[in-house]
Design a protein around this motif. Structure first.
Motif, PDB file in Angstrom:
ATOM      1  N   ILE A 264       0.185  -3.019  -1.119  1.00  0.00           N
ATOM      2  CA  ILE A 264       0.585  -1.869  -1.570  1.00  0.00           C
ATOM      3  C   ILE A 264       1.375  -2.780  -2.832  1.00  0.00           C
ATOM      4  CG2 ILE A 264       2.514  -0.080  -2.625  1.00  0.00           C
ATOM      5  CD1 ILE A 264       1.385   0.857   0.459  1.00  0.00           C
ATOM      6  N   ASP A 265       2.080  -4.570  -2.469  1.00  0.00           N
ATOM      7  CA  ASP A 265       2.489  -5.130  -3.822  1.00  0.00           C
ATOM      8  C   ASP A 265       1.583  -5.779  -4.288  1.00  0.00           C
ATOM      9  OD1 ASP A 265       5.329  -4.079  -2.516  1.00  0.00           O
ATOM     10  OD2 ASP A 265       5.228  -6.182  -1.814  1.00  0.00           O
TER      11      ASP A 265
ATOM     12  N   GLY B 118      -2.140  -4.488  -4.949  1.00  0.00           N
ATOM     13  CA  GLY B 118      -2.140  -3.359  -5.806  1.00  0.00           C
ATOM     14  C   GLY B 118      -1.216  -3.189  -6.718  1.00  0.00           C
ATOM     15  N   LYS B 119       0.094  -3.481  -7.250  1.00  0.00           N
ATOM     16  CA  LYS B 119       0.696  -3.242  -8.002  1.00  0.00           C
ATOM     17  C   LYS B 119       1.052  -4.586  -8.640  1.00  0.00           C
ATOM     18  CE  LYS B 119       4.767  -1.161  -5.523  1.00  0.00           C
ATOM     19  NZ  LYS B 119       6.089  -0.608  -5.310  1.00  0.00           N
ATOM     20  N   ARG B 120       0.422  -5.732  -8.081  1.00  0.00           N
ATOM     21  CA  ARG B 120       0.240  -6.576  -8.938  1.00  0.00           C
ATOM     22  C   ARG B 120      -1.134  -7.267  -9.995  1.00  0.00           C
ATOM     23  NH1 ARG B 120       0.894 -10.663  -4.937  1.00  0.00           N
ATOM     24  NH2 ARG B 120       2.512  -9.853  -3.529  1.00  0.00           N
TER      25      ARG B 120
ATOM     26  N   THR C 255      -2.519   1.166 -11.093  1.00  0.00           N
ATOM     27  CA  THR C 255      -1.292   2.847 -10.942  1.00  0.00           C
ATOM     28  C   THR C 255      -0.511   2.655 -10.007  1.00  0.00           C
ATOM     29  OG1 THR C 255      -2.056   2.561 -13.171  1.00  0.00           O
ATOM     30  CG2 THR C 255       0.251   4.024 -13.203  1.00  0.00           C
ATOM     31  N   VAL C 256       0.906   2.920  -9.755  1.00  0.00           N
ATOM     32  CA  VAL C 256       1.136   3.929  -8.933  1.00  0.00           C
ATOM     33  C   VAL C 256       1.163   5.362  -8.843  1.00  0.00           C
ATOM     34  CG1 VAL C 256       2.933   4.024  -6.676  1.00  0.00           C
ATOM     35  CG2 VAL C 256       2.289   2.382  -7.621  1.00  0.00           C
TER      36      VAL C 256
ATOM     37  N   GLY D 210       4.251   4.470  -3.036  1.00  0.00           N
ATOM     38  CA  GLY D 210       4.149   2.944  -3.300  1.00  0.00           C
ATOM     39  C   GLY D 210       5.681   2.418  -2.694  1.00  0.00           C
ATOM     40  N   LYS D 211       5.825   2.930  -1.686  1.00  0.00           N
ATOM     41  CA  LYS D 211       7.123   1.876  -0.590  1.00  0.00           C
ATOM     42  C   LYS D 211       7.699   3.174   0.112  1.00  0.00           C
ATOM     43  CE  LYS D 211      10.836   4.428  -3.461  1.00  0.00           C
ATOM     44  NZ  LYS D 211      10.374   5.749  -4.027  1.00  0.00           N
TER      45      LYS D 211
ATOM     46  N   THR E 269       0.563   7.147  -0.397  1.00  0.00           N
ATOM     47  CA  THR E 269       0.541   6.056  -1.724  1.00  0.00           C
ATOM     48  C   THR E 269      -1.271   6.187  -2.462  1.00  0.00           C
ATOM     49  OG1 THR E 269       2.313   4.604  -1.432  1.00  0.00           O
ATOM     50  CG2 THR E 269       0.525   3.861  -2.388  1.00  0.00           C
TER      51      THR E 269
ATOM     52  N   PHE F  39      -3.019   4.824  -5.500  1.00  0.00           N
ATOM     53  CA  PHE F  39      -3.573   4.580  -6.711  1.00  0.00           C
ATOM     54  C   PHE F  39      -4.184   4.628  -7.978  1.00  0.00           C
ATOM     55  CE2 PHE F  39      -1.560   0.528  -3.811  1.00  0.00           C
ATOM     56  CZ  PHE F  39      -0.587   0.272  -4.803  1.00  0.00           C
TER      57      PHE F  39
ATOM     58  N   CYS G 234      -7.123   4.107  -2.778  1.00  0.00           N
ATOM     59  CA  CYS G 234      -7.830   4.162  -3.963  1.00  0.00           C
ATOM     60  C   CYS G 234      -8.548   5.149  -5.283  1.00  0.00           C
ATOM     61  CB  CYS G 234      -8.282   2.183  -3.372  1.00  0.00           C
ATOM     62  SG  CYS G 234      -6.639   1.329  -3.032  1.00  0.00           S
TER      63      CYS G 234
END
Ligand code: NAD
Length: 411
Positions: free
Chosen positions: A357-358, A360-362, A366-367, A371-372, A384, A386, A406
């Protein structure tokens, strides 16, 4: 829980009694030769459920010896298929009779919603046993006309001692999808359940004995992959290995076969399946399919549709509807009947999914939802989604094996 954040285990009614914690060799429960144990944990809290015998090479040797003896000299491969089928039907009845207790065990060990576990995991287990029981007396070869003078015929015979290595995401289903056909064929076997989820397999070993499966036919060695699993894959007296699990370990299993006795290997490995939605699709139906194909069993499914490709005309409508539908998706204690999604199977898997997940964010996705991690304790992750995922992102290429969807747009 031991992770120290003070969360409770949630609904703790009707917890199953843990009856079987030792290796099953030649019809008896025994300790590991080393005396070692491993701990299986409750994914809701991280607390220990039970200490289980930790089998290693010496134990695998004993189990293979028992299976060899049962194959070379025992009744199982020699009895008529109809008789094996009869015993397997009885075995299926016993699993069904104990399905409620087994459901609790499986839900607890793997973090699966109880209702789905009863219907899907136990239901499928019983059905596959019955299916293969019915096949036990219908194992035919072929007769071939080869020329005017010659005919060939083929016989299908049990291969011998089968090594069956199973993953943790569907412990019961995977147990029977390997054990049932091997039983029907007249093989004997050494089963290694995943170290995260050993409980149901030991119970199934007990029921096999009750059903009349002779000693030595089914042996269960609980333990870790690089020790017990590897000992099966490289054993000179195991005649074939059926493995379901990760692609990387699949390579190791095939390599171990190549370096030992060239036993045939059957591998069912990871996946990154696409779901493709075109502009003319029914949005509601497509969203529903995407949700179940990604979040069923908290995404711990080798057939998860973890790449969702949406044609540009339907993209916005799909995203909107998906966000709405996810509002009523409930993550929580799998023993609560309202819950759709339980915790990931263990800490390692939970951290692995969170690291994806990290990524993907990096990488700039877009979440949309989640996401957590979530929950007071244990290994819960928010479902989550994306959006704006590109084909070259890690989350689009690698199997995440968690509740992560995704979405990608195409023209
Ligand atoms: P894993 O490969 O880590 O473990 C699977 C089993 O192999 C466990 O019993 C483990 O102890 C054992 N093992 C580990 N190392 C070993 C070694 N060196 N030698 C022999 N055995 C070893 O996989 P996992 O994390 O348990 O499962 C997740 C993976 O399984 C995912 O990639 C998923 O897609 C795949 N899977 C595939 C299917 C399918 O039908 N294709 C079904 C379920 C899971």
């Amino acid at each position: 829980g031991e992770n120290g954040n003070g969360g409770g285990g949630g609904v703790s009614l009707e917890m199953p009694e843990i009856r079987y914690t030792r290796l099953f060799i030649n019809g008896a429960f025994v300790d590991a030769v080393s005396g070692k144990t491993l701990e299986t944990r409750d994914p809701r809290t991280g607390d220990v459920i039970a200490s289980i015998a930790e089998g290693d090479k010496e134990d695998v040797d004993l189990a293979v010896k028992a299976a060899r003896e049962a194959f070379d000299h025992g009744k199982w491969p020699r009895m008529p298929g109809s008789e094996r089928g009869r015993i397997m039907m009885k075995y299926a009845d016993l699993v069904e009779q104990h399905a409620e207790e087994l459901t609790l065990l499986e839900s607890l060990d793997a973090g699966k919603p109880r209702m789905a576990t009863r219907a899907v995991d136990l239901g499928t287990s019983v059905r596959s046993l019955r299916y293969f029981a019915g096949a036990a007396d219908k194992i035919h070869g072929e007769t071939l006309k080869m020329s005017r003078q010659f005919q060939g015929h083929t016989l299908r015979e049990p291969i011998g001692v089968a090594g069956l290595i199973i993953p943790w995401n569907f412990p019961a289903i995977m147990f029977f999808s390997k054990v049932a056909p091997a039983l029907a064929a007249g093989c004997t076997m050494v089963v290694k359940p995943a170290e995260q989820t050993p409980l149901s397999a030991l119970y199934f070993a007990h029921l096999a004995k009750q059903a009349g499966v002779p000693d030595g036919v089914i042996n269960v060695i609980t333990g870790f992959g690089p020790t017990a699993g590897a000992a099966i894959a490289s054993h000179m007296d195991v005649d074939m290995v059926s493995f379901t699990g990760s692609t990387s370990v699949g390579r190791l299993v095939m390599e171990a076969s190549a370096r030992s006795n060239l036993k045939p290997v059957s591998l069912e490995l990871g996946g990154k399946s696409p779901l493709i939605v075109f502009d003319d699709a029914d949005v509601d139906m497509a969203v529903g399919l995407a949700i179940s194909a990604n979040f069923f069993n908290k995404g711990e499914a080798c057939v998860a549709a973890s790449r969702v490709y949406l044609q540009e005309g339907i993209y916005d409508g799909f995203v909107k509807k998906l966000a709405q539908r996810m509002e009523s998706w409930v993550v929580g204690d799998p023993f609560d009947p309202r819950v759709n999604q339980g915790p990931q199977v263990d800490k390692v898997q939970c951290e692995r999914v969170l690291s994806y997940i990290d990524h993907g964010k990096r990488e700039g996705a877009t979440v949309l939802t989640g996401g957590k991690p979530c929950g007071q304790s244990g290994y819960y992750i928010e479902p989550t989604v994306f959006t704006d995922v590109k084909d070259d992102m890690i989350i689009a290429k690698e199997e995440i094996f968690g509740p992560v969807m995704c979405l990608m747009k195409f023209r």
